[in-house]
Design a protein around this motif. Structure first.
Motif, PDB file in Angstrom:
ATOM      1  N   GLY A 112     -30.681  13.601  10.087  1.00  0.00           N
ATOM      2  CA  GLY A 112     -31.571  14.166   8.936  1.00  0.00           C
ATOM      3  C   GLY A 112     -30.458  15.244   7.884  1.00  0.00           C
ATOM      4  N   GLN A 113     -29.351  15.371   8.304  1.00  0.00           N
ATOM      5  CA  GLN A 113     -28.332  16.107   7.346  1.00  0.00           C
ATOM      6  C   GLN A 113     -27.264  15.192   7.138  1.00  0.00           C
ATOM      7  N   GLY A 114     -26.273  15.280   7.671  1.00  0.00           N
ATOM      8  CA  GLY A 114     -25.026  14.557   7.412  1.00  0.00           C
ATOM      9  C   GLY A 114     -25.185  13.014   7.249  1.00  0.00           C
ATOM     10  N   THR A 115     -26.024  12.471   8.253  1.00  0.00           N
ATOM     11  CA  THR A 115     -26.350  10.935   8.217  1.00  0.00           C
ATOM     12  C   THR A 115     -27.135  10.750   7.078  1.00  0.00           C
ATOM     13  N   THR A 116     -26.857   9.764   6.378  1.00  0.00           N
ATOM     14  CA  THR A 116     -27.694   9.256   5.366  1.00  0.00           C
ATOM     15  C   THR A 116     -28.906   8.468   5.677  1.00  0.00           C
ATOM     16  N   ASP A 117     -30.056   8.515   5.180  1.00  0.00           N
ATOM     17  CA  ASP A 117     -31.048   7.652   5.582  1.00  0.00           C
ATOM     18  C   ASP A 117     -30.975   6.459   4.409  1.00  0.00           C
ATOM     19  N   ARG A 118     -30.834   5.151   5.076  1.00  0.00           N
ATOM     20  CA  ARG A 118     -30.215   4.035   4.556  1.00  0.00           C
ATOM     21  C   ARG A 118     -31.339   2.948   4.501  1.00  0.00           C
ATOM     22  N   ASP A 119     -32.334   3.124   5.277  1.00  0.00           N
ATOM     23  CA  ASP A 119     -33.259   2.264   5.483  1.00  0.00           C
ATOM     24  C   ASP A 119     -34.264   1.800   4.641  1.00  0.00           C
ATOM     25  N   GLY A 120     -33.760   1.829   3.145  1.00  0.00           N
ATOM     26  CA  GLY A 120     -34.626   1.290   2.026  1.00  0.00           C
ATOM     27  C   GLY A 120     -35.288   2.614   1.227  1.00  0.00           C
ATOM     28  N   PRO A 121     -36.072   2.209   0.194  1.00  0.00           N
ATOM     29  CA  PRO A 121     -36.415   3.421  -0.751  1.00  0.00           C
ATOM     30  C   PRO A 121     -37.423   4.054   0.033  1.00  0.00           C
ATOM     31  N   VAL A 122     -37.464   5.583  -0.249  1.00  0.00           N
ATOM     32  CA  VAL A 122     -38.376   6.619   0.356  1.00  0.00           C
ATOM     33  C   VAL A 122     -38.910   7.132  -0.823  1.00  0.00           C
ATOM     34  N   VAL A 123     -40.210   7.407  -0.929  1.00  0.00           N
ATOM     35  CA  VAL A 123     -41.265   8.268  -1.860  1.00  0.00           C
ATOM     36  C   VAL A 123     -41.244   9.638  -1.580  1.00  0.00           C
ATOM     37  N   LEU A 124     -40.779  10.485  -2.525  1.00  0.00           N
ATOM     38  CA  LEU A 124     -40.996  11.912  -2.169  1.00  0.00           C
ATOM     39  C   LEU A 124     -42.311  12.231  -2.554  1.00  0.00           C
ATOM     40  N   CYS A 125     -43.120  12.549  -1.128  1.00  0.00           N
ATOM     41  CA  CYS A 125     -44.414  13.116  -1.274  1.00  0.00           C
ATOM     42  C   CYS A 125     -44.340  14.510  -0.558  1.00  0.00           C
ATOM     43  N   LYS A 126     -43.568  15.211  -1.024  1.00  0.00           N
ATOM     44  CA  LYS A 126     -43.573  16.785  -0.676  1.00  0.00           C
ATOM     45  C   LYS A 126     -43.306  17.522  -2.012  1.00  0.00           C
ATOM     46  N   LYS A 127     -44.034  18.760  -1.846  1.00  0.00           N
ATOM     47  CA  LYS A 127     -43.938  19.579  -3.075  1.00  0.00           C
ATOM     48  C   LYS A 127     -44.219  21.019  -2.426  1.00  0.00           C
ATOM     49  N   ARG A 128     -44.399  22.105  -3.414  1.00  0.00           N
ATOM     50  CA  ARG A 128     -44.698  23.657  -2.778  1.00  0.00           C
ATOM     51  C   ARG A 128     -45.913  23.265  -2.587  1.00  0.00           C
ATOM     52  N   GLY A 129     -46.451  24.190  -1.225  1.00  0.00           N
ATOM     53  CA  GLY A 129     -47.681  23.999  -0.913  1.00  0.00           C
ATOM     54  C   GLY A 129     -47.775  23.086   0.154  1.00  0.00           C
ATOM     55  N   ALA A 191     -35.107  21.375   6.360  1.00  0.00           N
ATOM     56  CA  ALA A 191     -33.764  21.301   6.470  1.00  0.00           C
ATOM     57  C   ALA A 191     -33.269  20.150   5.505  1.00  0.00           C
ATOM     58  N   PRO A 192     -31.962  20.219   5.046  1.00  0.00           N
ATOM     59  CA  PRO A 192     -31.427  19.189   4.298  1.00  0.00           C
ATOM     60  C   PRO A 192     -31.421  17.947   4.761  1.00  0.00           C
ATOM     61  N   ARG A 193     -31.965  16.940   3.891  1.00  0.00           N
ATOM     62  CA  ARG A 193     -32.144  15.362   4.315  1.00  0.00           C
ATOM     63  C   ARG A 193     -31.161  14.616   3.509  1.00  0.00           C
ATOM     64  N   ARG A 194     -30.206  13.697   3.994  1.00  0.00           N
ATOM     65  CA  ARG A 194     -29.624  12.908   2.700  1.00  0.00           C
ATOM     66  C   ARG A 194     -30.394  11.657   2.892  1.00  0.00           C
ATOM     67  N   VAL A 195     -30.485  11.117   1.601  1.00  0.00           N
ATOM     68  CA  VAL A 195     -31.384   9.834   1.462  1.00  0.00           C
ATOM     69  C   VAL A 195     -30.512   9.054   0.397  1.00  0.00           C
ATOM     70  N   ALA A 196     -30.445   7.691   0.680  1.00  0.00           N
ATOM     71  CA  ALA A 196     -29.625   6.816  -0.254  1.00  0.00           C
ATOM     72  C   ALA A 196     -30.451   6.257  -1.409  1.00  0.00           C
ATOM     73  N   GLU A 197     -31.870   6.352  -1.443  1.00  0.00           N
ATOM     74  CA  GLU A 197     -32.449   5.823  -2.465  1.00  0.00           C
ATOM     75  C   GLU A 197     -34.067   6.500  -2.212  1.00  0.00           C
ATOM     76  N   LEU A 198     -34.197   7.296  -3.119  1.00  0.00           N
ATOM     77  CA  LEU A 198     -35.198   8.337  -3.310  1.00  0.00           C
ATOM     78  C   LEU A 198     -36.006   8.004  -4.497  1.00  0.00           C
ATOM     79  N   LEU A 199     -37.414   7.683  -4.288  1.00  0.00           N
ATOM     80  CA  LEU A 199     -38.532   7.273  -5.526  1.00  0.00           C
ATOM     81  C   LEU A 199     -39.042   8.654  -5.694  1.00  0.00           C
ATOM     82  N   VAL A 200     -39.088   9.308  -6.938  1.00  0.00           N
ATOM     83  CA  VAL A 200     -39.537  10.451  -7.437  1.00  0.00           C
ATOM     84  C   VAL A 200     -40.725  10.068  -8.453  1.00  0.00           C
ATOM     85  N   VAL A 201     -41.977  10.509  -8.443  1.00  0.00           N
ATOM     86  CA  VAL A 201     -42.859  10.273  -9.025  1.00  0.00           C
ATOM     87  C   VAL A 201     -43.087  11.354  -9.962  1.00  0.00           C
TER      88      VAL A 201
END
Length: 375
Positions: A112-129, A191-201
């Motif tokens: 979840g930090q130096g290792t990059t998530d490369r298992d396909g697109p990930v949609v960001l569903c986190k925000k403040r609150g 904690a910082p998480r590296r993602v190869a392909e992130l989808l942001v709405v």
């Protein structure tokens, strides 16, 4: 010195949808004179819009990025995408960026930090609150629904907060009701998480300032999933949403008021004690709804258009969230601004108990409101 903040790219759209224009008359307010100057200043600009023009909602693809804290996104070198800041304080942003820069510099190889998530697109569903039911249901879950419903071909996964129960269970249940398999849910802490392909709405909501009508597509999808359950629920009931478990922002002498409510045929409910499908079904069949402003009142999003809703609001609470929901759902919405009573019991200065005037209590718990009419 941290890298210069970035704007999200303008050439990374995977999907663009029109967000329809809508009329938004100011809310009906009792005791408007009680609203504090700071709270009124925070709300008046939004209330006075009158009409929100058509906008665009888009899904952007970012490659090789870091996600930290409550949905803050940084590029591979640790530069912040400023558009992903949502009610974060400068100190929170700085702390998150320091953690990302440390991860970048150290090349940590922990999961979840130096290792990059490369298992396909990930949609960001986190925000403040991330720990708030209302923020999840109206601002984070709709992102998942939009991508899942419009681009199923992407076979995306969904990055959500690693929340504690009971919200964790609600998050999982709501995603499952939308047809999202649990194996596609990625729960992460701050904690910082590296993602190869992130989808942001972008464009679905801006807390306190805007909420897109497309948000209601998600609420409607959940509502359709509980049709059979809703048919089994007693109908035409007026609900009073309590905050007994919260321990703050309750009404003075609430136990007595709840007894009066029951005598008038009104049903006191604490939605958090119910499974999500039961919450949806209960509010879907309500003939009237009242309650103190708080996360549980978010369920007015499932009420039928025209349903009378009365939100009891602290005088100093700057909030347009429930007004937006009521406007988009077409509810008959009224706010009663209440005077504070007693000490602050929660995290915010308006988290005291609330004093409900006798005439307002009579209007809420008398025969008129019990039949579903506006007080």
């Amino acid at each position: 010195m941290p890298p210069t903040p970035l704007c999200l790219p303008t050439d990374a759209d995977l999907l663009v949808l029109p967000s329809p224009a809508f009329d938004a008359p100011p809310p009906r307010i009792r005791h408007r004179d009680r609203i504090t100057e700071d709270a009124l200043r925070a709300m008046e600009g939004t209330w006075s819009m009158g009409r929100f023009a058509e906008r665009r909602v888009s899904v952007l693809r970012l490659r090789d990025v870091w996600v930290a804290w409550e949905g803050l996104v940084f590029d591979r070198d640790g530069a912040l995408y400023r558009d992903t800041v949502t009610q974060h304080s400068p100190a929170e942003v700085a702390e998150a960026q320091d953690a990302v820069l440390a991860a970048v510099a150290g090349g940590k190889q922990t999961a979840g930090q130096g290792t990059t998530d490369r298992d396909g697109p990930v949609v960001l569903c986190k925000k403040r609150g991330v720990g708030n039911y209302g923020h999840w249901m109206m601002e984070m879950l709709p992102r998942a629904h939009l991508v899942h419903s419009h681009r199923p071909d992407l076979e995306a996964r969904f990055l959500v907060a690693d929340a504690a129960d009971p919200l964790r269970a609600v998050m999982a249940e709501s995603l499952t009701l939308l047809g999202i398999d649990p194996s596609r849910i990625v729960a992460a802490d701050g904690a910082p998480r590296r993602v190869a392909e992130l989808l942001v709405v972008r464009g679905l909501s801006e807390h306190g300032v805007y909420m897109s009508p497309l948000v209601m597509d998600c609420a409607d999808a959940l509502s359709r999933k509980v049709e059979a359950r809703a048919a089994m629920m007693p109908t035409a009931r007026t609900l009073f949403v309590t905050r007994q478990a919260a321990g703050f922002r309750r009404l003075v002498d609430e136990d007595t008021l709840l007894m009066r409510a029951q005598e008038a045929g009104i049903v006191p409910v604490e939605p958090a004690q119910l499974p999500l499908p039961d919450q949806v079904a209960l509010f879907k069949g309500a003939s009237g709804i009242a309650g103190v402003m708080g996360a549980a009142l978010t369920n007015i999003a499932f009420a039928a258009p025209g349903t009378p809703v009365t939100a009891l609001a602290p005088a100093g609470m700057p909030d347009t969230f429930f007004w937006f929901i009521a406007t988009l759902r077409g509810l008959d919405y009224t706010e009663i601004r209440c005077a504070p009573a007693g000490p602050v019991r929660g995290n915010m200065p308006w988290d005291t108990d609330l004093a409900l005037d006798p005439e307002d209590a009579a209007g809420l718990f008398g025969a008129t409101f019990a039949t579903g009419q506006t007080p």
